[in-house]
Structure formats: structure tokens, C-alpha cells
Design a protein around this motif. Structure first.
Motif, PDB file in Angstrom:
ATOM      1  N   VAL A 133       0.894  -1.160   0.000  1.00 50.86           N
ATOM      2  CA  VAL A 133       0.000   0.000   0.000  1.00 50.86           C
ATOM      3  C   VAL A 133       0.932   1.208   0.000  1.00 50.86           C
ATOM      4  CG1 VAL A 133      -1.955   1.112   1.136  1.00 50.86           C
ATOM      5  CG2 VAL A 133      -1.623  -1.353   1.387  1.00 50.86           C
ATOM      6  N   LEU A 134       0.923   1.949  -1.111  1.00 52.45           N
ATOM      7  CA  LEU A 134       1.979   2.940  -1.325  1.00 52.45           C
ATOM      8  C   LEU A 134       1.421   4.344  -1.498  1.00 52.45           C
ATOM      9  CD1 LEU A 134       4.004   0.862  -3.967  1.00 52.45           C
ATOM     10  CD2 LEU A 134       4.329   0.916  -1.491  1.00 52.45           C
ATOM     11  N   GLY A 135       1.683   5.224  -0.538  1.00 50.84           N
ATOM     12  CA  GLY A 135       1.258   6.616  -0.656  1.00 50.84           C
ATOM     13  C   GLY A 135       0.552   7.094   0.603  1.00 50.84           C
ATOM     14  N   GLY A 136       0.374   8.400   0.676  1.00 45.72           N
ATOM     15  CA  GLY A 136      -0.170   8.993   1.907  1.00 45.72           C
ATOM     16  C   GLY A 136      -1.678   9.081   1.920  1.00 45.72           C
ATOM     17  N   PHE A 137      -2.365   8.132   1.362  1.00 46.71           N
ATOM     18  CA  PHE A 137      -3.836   8.146   1.303  1.00 46.71           C
ATOM     19  C   PHE A 137      -4.423   7.240   2.382  1.00 46.71           C
ATOM     20  CE2 PHE A 137      -2.053   5.173  -1.780  1.00 46.71           C
ATOM     21  CZ  PHE A 137      -2.614   3.986  -1.337  1.00 46.71           C
ATOM     22  N   THR A 138      -5.763   7.181   2.386  1.00 50.25           N
ATOM     23  CA  THR A 138      -6.451   6.424   3.444  1.00 50.25           C
ATOM     24  C   THR A 138      -7.120   5.181   2.883  1.00 50.25           C
ATOM     25  OG1 THR A 138      -6.821   8.398   4.750  1.00 50.25           O
ATOM     26  CG2 THR A 138      -8.332   6.585   5.152  1.00 50.25           C
ATOM     27  N   VAL A 139      -7.011   4.102   3.628  1.00 45.03           N
ATOM     28  CA  VAL A 139      -7.790   2.888   3.360  1.00 45.03           C
ATOM     29  C   VAL A 139      -8.885   2.899   4.427  1.00 45.03           C
ATOM     30  CG1 VAL A 139      -7.719   0.367   3.294  1.00 45.03           C
ATOM     31  CG2 VAL A 139      -5.761   1.691   2.451  1.00 45.03           C
ATOM     32  N   GLY A 140     -10.139   2.957   3.980  1.00 43.00           N
ATOM     33  CA  GLY A 140     -11.248   3.194   4.906  1.00 43.00           C
ATOM     34  C   GLY A 140     -11.501   2.041   5.871  1.00 43.00           C
ATOM     35  N   ASP A 141     -12.263   2.337   6.908  1.00 44.47           N
ATOM     36  CA  ASP A 141     -12.587   1.347   7.949  1.00 44.47           C
ATOM     37  C   ASP A 141     -13.129   0.065   7.316  1.00 44.47           C
ATOM     38  OD1 ASP A 141     -12.023   3.362   9.703  1.00 44.47           O
ATOM     39  OD2 ASP A 141     -14.081   3.686  10.359  1.00 44.47           O
ATOM     40  N   GLY A 142     -12.675  -1.060   7.807  1.00 39.91           N
ATOM     41  CA  GLY A 142     -13.235  -2.353   7.405  1.00 39.91           C
ATOM     42  C   GLY A 142     -12.878  -2.783   5.989  1.00 39.91           C
ATOM     43  N   ALA A 143     -12.007  -2.031   5.315  1.00 33.76           N
ATOM     44  CA  ALA A 143     -11.637  -2.438   3.942  1.00 33.76           C
ATOM     45  C   ALA A 143     -10.735  -3.669   3.996  1.00 33.76           C
ATOM     46  CB  ALA A 143     -10.929  -1.293   3.236  1.00 33.76           C
TER      47      ALA A 143
END
Ligand SMILES: CC(C)(COP(=O)(O)OP(=O)(O)OC[C@H]1O[C@@H](n2cnc3c(N)ncnc32)[C@H](O)[C@@H]1OP(=O)(O)O)[C@@H](O)C(=O)NCCC(=O)NCCS
Ligand SMILES: CC(=O)OC[C@H](N)C(=O)O
Length: 251
Positions: A133-143
Motif C-alpha cells: 500500500v503505497l502513498g499517503g492516502f487512506t484505506v477506509g474502515d473495514g476495507a
């Protein structure tokens, strides 16, 4: 500290069918050892003892095969299963109750110090073995992130992302693709999903295009009918037909 450890041990027992006793989890789970050392490293880091933090983190890596930068922020009941080869970057944030399997990278692509370079995982995210997982973004809850996925964009809460580059699974769209593939005479899933394969890429691109074209036609027909055009049988141009209205009807 002990309260956190107690929770960590309980969460491993809940989430790993291979775990047979709390004693086994305490003594034989590198994820548990890595988190204990990370808490020490992070405490030193926050107080400005950067070298101490790095050194404790390095010891953790040496003992467990799990590399967690002391600056990373990790929530409660995070379970790193197996762990070997996990790398968690300096500005990564991991929410409560996440599960991370071996060889996962929470990495950065930017070279700018001081920037948020690594991802944020929401609560209860599962990251499969070997995923990056590459970068300063968000992976949302429960993904959920599939094993070996390469994720370079935000993932919505509750979604599942797979593949390289990762795509978010959409059960509705996937079943439309399957129907289309049957109509045009081949099985969508008989064709490899390996997106590094150029033939697979081209075929899946064509399928996506066909499904999207169908969808747009459906929308167009519905809007034409709503506007009073009769589309069954022969379509005839009449005085009422004004082509300039069409552009307003299509998405
Ligand atoms: C991504 C994951 C969470 C999906 O699980 P799920 O929600 O039960 O989804 P399904 O198994 O029904 O799969 C849904 C689709 O995604 C595909 N898929 C699943 N995992 C995939 C992956 N890692 N890479 C690519 N495609 C994947 C399936 O083939 C299926 O495709 P289809 O709709 O064309 O048949 C799971 O497959 C996964 O990778 N979990 C990680 C587990 C792990 O790393 N274990 C290691 C233990 S050591
Ligand atoms: C190797 C593996 O699948 O690990 C996942 C989990 N520990 C289990 O045993 O099911």
C-alpha cells in the motif's frame, strides 16, 4: 502497556485459528514481540530520542523480521500475523483492530521529508500477505486488501481491493461484465485477471468498454422514452425530433 498487551493477546486468539493458548501467543508470535518493541521505540521517538527509537526498532526487526519505523502510529489490537518481511513506514497510521499478514509494505512514493508519505489504515482493515500500500492516502474502515495487491489510491470503507494496480471489487459491475462476456462468447474469468498480461489487459478493457456502452445506451433510451420518443419498432425522425436535445440526455 500491560492492558494493551492483554488486548493484543486476546485479539490474536480471536483472529488466528492456529493459536492454541495465550502462552503460545505470548512466546511464539513475532507480531506481538514487534508491537511491544514498537511501543518502546515510539515512546522514545515522541520524546525526541530519535536514535534510541531507531535502534529499538532495528532490534525489533532483527528479532522478528518486522520493520516498523518508530514514528509510525499503531492503534490497539493490531495483529501482525507471521510478520516476516512486513515494513511499516514513518508516517503510516494503523487504526484499531487491523490485521496485517507477512510481507506487507505500508510504503511511500514521495521523497519529501515532513510530508505524509505513507498510508493511513482505518479501523478493522485487513491487509493480505505480500500486499503493498503505497502513498499517503487512506484505506477506509473495514476495507480488505487482497494478498499481493499493489494499492496506489484511496480505498473506500468496507471495500475490497485486489490486483496490481489494485481495483476495488464491485459485485454489480463484475456480474454485468460476466453477463457481457457470455453474450460475446467467452468467459470473463476464463481470461486471467493478471493485469500484467497485455492480452488480459486488452480483453478486460474491451469488456469494461462494452459494459459501460450498454449502460449509457440504457440511460439514453430511458431518457428518450421519458421525453416522448417511441423506440420500439422503426425509429422515425419526426418534426418533434430535435437532435440538439440529445446532448442533454446523455451523461
Ligand atoms: C481479498 C480477499 C480479502 C477477498 O476475500 P473475499 O471477500 O472472500 O472475496 P472472494 O474470495 O469472494 O473473491 C472475490 C473476487 O476477488 C478475486 N480475488 C480474491 N483475492 C484476490 C487476490 N489476492 N488477488 C486477486 N484477485 C483476488 C477472486 O478471484 C474473486 O474474483 P471473481 O469475482 O472474479 O471470482 C482475500 O482473497 C485475500 O486476499 N485475503 C488475504 C488473506 C491472506 O493474505 N492470508 C494469508 C495468510 S498467511
Ligand atoms: C499461513 C496462514 O494462513 O496464516 C493465517 C492464520 N494464521 C491461519 O493459520 O489460518
Amino acid at each position: 502497556m500491560f492492558e494493551h498487551l492483554r488486548e493484543d493477546l486476546a485479539s490474536v486468539r480471536e483472529r488466528d485459528p492456529a493459536a492454541r493458548s495465550t502462552w503460545e501467543v505470548l512466546t511464539c508470535y513475532p507480531g506481538i514481540h514487534a508491537l511491544i518493541l514498537h511501543r518502546l521505540a515510539h515512546a522514545a521517538w515522541k520524546r525526541g530520542f530519535y536514535w534510541v527509537g531507531r535502534f529499538v526498532s532495528h532490534l525489533g526487526r532483527f528479532l522478528t523480521g518486522i520493520e516498523i519505523h518508530p514514528g509510525a502510529r499503531i492503534g490497539r489490537r493490531v495483529f501482525i500475523d507471521h510478520g516476516m518481511g512486513v515494513v511499516i513506514g514513518e508516517t503510516a497510521e494503523i487504526g484499531d483492530d487491523c490485521t496485517i499478514y507477512q510481507a506487507v509494505t505500508l510504503g511511500g512514493t514521495s521523497l519529501y521529508r515532513g510530508e505524509k508519505r505513507h498510508p493511513t489504515l482505518g479501523k478493522g482493515v485487513v491487509v493480505g500477505a505480500g500486499a503493498k500500500v503505497l502513498g499517503g492516502f487512506t484505506v477506509g474502515d473495514g476495507a480488505k486488501i487482497g494478498s499481493n495487491a499493489v494499492v496506489v489510491k484511496p480505498v473506500p470503507a468496507g471495500a475490497t481491493a485486489v490486483g496490481n494496480p489494485a481495483r476495488v471489487l464491485d459485485p454489480e459491475r463484475d456480474s454485468a461484465r460476466e453477463q457481457k462476456a457470455e453474450q460475446i462468447g467467452f468467459s470473463a474469468y476464463g481470461v486471467t485477471r493478471d493485469m500484467d498480461d497485455p492480452v488480459s489487459k486488452a480483453l478486460h478493457g474491451l469488456l469494461d468498454h462494452a459494459v459501460e456502452t450498454d449502460r449509457r445506451f440504457e440511460v439514453l433510451v430511458k431518457r428518450l422514452e421519458a421525453a416522448g420518443f417511441k423506440l420500439d419498432g422503426e425509429v422515425e425522425a419526426t418534426d418533434a425530433f430535435d437532435p440538439s436535445r440529445l446532448s442533454k440526455m446523455v451523461d
